[in-house]
Design a protein around this motif. Sequence first.
Motif, short mmCIF file in Angstrom:
data_model
loop_
_atom_site.label_atom_id
_atom_site.label_comp_id
_atom_site.label_asym_id
_atom_site.label_seq_id
_atom_site.Cartn_x
_atom_site.Cartn_y
_atom_site.Cartn_z
N HIS A 114 6.88 0.47 -4.23
CA HIS A 114 6.11 1.19 -3.21
C HIS A 114 5.13 2.19 -3.84
O HIS A 114 4.92 3.29 -3.32
CB HIS A 114 7.02 1.90 -2.21
N GLN A 115 4.54 1.80 -4.96
CA GLN A 115 3.56 2.64 -5.65
C GLN A 115 2.29 1.84 -5.94
O GLN A 115 1.81 1.79 -7.06
CB GLN A 115 4.15 3.16 -6.98
N THR A 116 1.74 1.22 -4.93
CA THR A 116 0.52 0.43 -5.12
C THR A 116 -0.68 1.30 -5.47
O THR A 116 -1.72 0.78 -5.87
CB THR A 116 0.20 -0.42 -3.86
N VAL A 117 -0.54 2.61 -5.38
CA VAL A 117 -1.61 3.53 -5.74
C VAL A 117 -2.01 3.36 -7.21
O VAL A 117 -3.12 3.67 -7.61
CB VAL A 117 -1.20 4.99 -5.43
N LEU A 118 -1.11 2.84 -8.02
CA LEU A 118 -1.40 2.62 -9.43
C LEU A 118 -2.32 1.44 -9.68
O LEU A 118 -2.92 1.34 -10.74
CB LEU A 118 -0.09 2.37 -10.19
N VAL A 119 -2.42 0.53 -8.76
CA VAL A 119 -3.17 -0.69 -8.99
C VAL A 119 -4.65 -0.43 -9.30
O VAL A 119 -5.16 -0.97 -10.28
CB VAL A 119 -2.98 -1.70 -7.83
N PRO A 120 -5.38 0.41 -8.54
CA PRO A 120 -6.81 0.58 -8.86
C PRO A 120 -7.10 1.10 -10.28
O PRO A 120 -7.89 0.48 -11.00
CB PRO A 120 -7.31 1.55 -7.78
N PRO A 121 -6.49 2.20 -10.74
CA PRO A 121 -6.82 2.64 -12.09
C PRO A 121 -6.38 1.64 -13.16
O PRO A 121 -7.08 1.43 -14.15
CB PRO A 121 -6.11 3.98 -12.26
N LEU A 122 -5.23 1.02 -12.96
CA LEU A 122 -4.76 0.06 -13.96
C LEU A 122 -5.55 -1.24 -13.90
O LEU A 122 -5.69 -1.94 -14.91
CB LEU A 122 -3.26 -0.17 -13.82
N ALA A 123 -6.12 -1.58 -12.74
CA ALA A 123 -6.99 -2.75 -12.66
C ALA A 123 -8.25 -2.50 -13.49
O ALA A 123 -8.73 -3.40 -14.20
CB ALA A 123 -7.36 -3.04 -11.20
N ALA A 124 -8.77 -1.29 -13.44
CA ALA A 124 -9.93 -0.95 -14.26
C ALA A 124 -9.57 -1.02 -15.74
O ALA A 124 -10.35 -1.49 -16.58
CB ALA A 124 -10.45 0.44 -13.90
N THR A 125 -8.37 -0.58 -16.08
CA THR A 125 -7.89 -0.69 -17.46
C THR A 125 -7.83 -2.15 -17.89
O THR A 125 -8.28 -2.52 -18.97
CB THR A 125 -6.50 -0.04 -17.61
N MET A 126 -7.29 -2.99 -17.03
CA MET A 126 -7.17 -4.41 -17.36
C MET A 126 -8.55 -5.03 -17.61
O MET A 126 -8.71 -5.83 -18.52
CB MET A 126 -6.45 -5.16 -16.23
N ALA A 127 -9.52 -4.63 -16.82
CA ALA A 127 -10.88 -5.14 -17.00
C ALA A 127 -11.43 -4.76 -18.37
O ALA A 127 -12.03 -5.58 -19.07
CB ALA A 127 -11.79 -4.64 -15.89
N ILE A 128 -11.22 -3.51 -18.77
CA ILE A 128 -11.70 -3.07 -20.09
C ILE A 128 -10.96 -3.81 -21.20
O ILE A 128 -11.57 -4.28 -22.16
CB ILE A 128 -11.52 -1.54 -20.24
N VAL A 129 -9.66 -3.92 -21.08
CA VAL A 129 -8.85 -4.54 -22.13
C VAL A 129 -9.20 -6.03 -22.30
O VAL A 129 -9.29 -6.52 -23.42
CB VAL A 129 -7.35 -4.34 -21.84
N THR A 130 -9.40 -6.73 -21.19
CA THR A 130 -9.68 -8.17 -21.31
C THR A 130 -11.14 -8.47 -21.59
O THR A 130 -11.45 -9.43 -22.29
CB THR A 130 -9.24 -8.94 -20.04
N ALA A 131 -12.05 -7.65 -21.07
CA ALA A 131 -13.47 -7.93 -21.27
C ALA A 131 -13.97 -7.47 -22.64
O ALA A 131 -14.86 -8.09 -23.22
CB ALA A 131 -14.30 -7.27 -20.17
N THR A 132 -13.40 -6.36 -23.12
CA THR A 132 -13.85 -5.81 -24.40
C THR A 132 -12.65 -5.41 -25.26
O THR A 132 -12.45 -4.23 -25.58
CB THR A 132 -14.76 -4.58 -24.18
#
Length: 141
Positions: free
Chosen positions: A18-36
């Motif tokens: 019940h902590q979906t609030v973490l998804v947006p910042p960590l989604a941005a992290t995932m984008a950085i980690v996988t793209a660059t």
Amino acid sequence: MTTSVGLAVLVALGTLTHQTVLVPPLAATMAIVTATPESPLAQPRHVIGGHMLSCLVCFTVLALGWHGPWAAAVACGIACGLVLVLKAAHPPAMATAVMIMVTHPPANRFVPLLAAGAVLLVVVQMVSARLQREVYPTSWW
């Protein structure tokens, strides 16, 4: 594919706790980690350190009784300065700071979940890199 796998695991973890609030910042992290993945901002020190330092600053600010949008701006500014000084800059960690200040999650549940999420994203990228015969991380420290 790596981004989708990482995000699916994050969403599942967030939903279960019940902590979906973490998804947006960590989604941005995932984008950085996988793209660059070669970027300094994508390295484990920055990903894990940036989020955890930001988290520490925000829970300290909340413990001092500061709340609201002005407190969020101050906490985010302090967190940004701290990660820069400690050479662990990671822009999505500033979103984590804002999310903490706006939602006031319970630290005993939020901190371990944030740490697990950040580590999980690093591990997902490490596995993906190995499968593709690529190098990640390029540095740990």
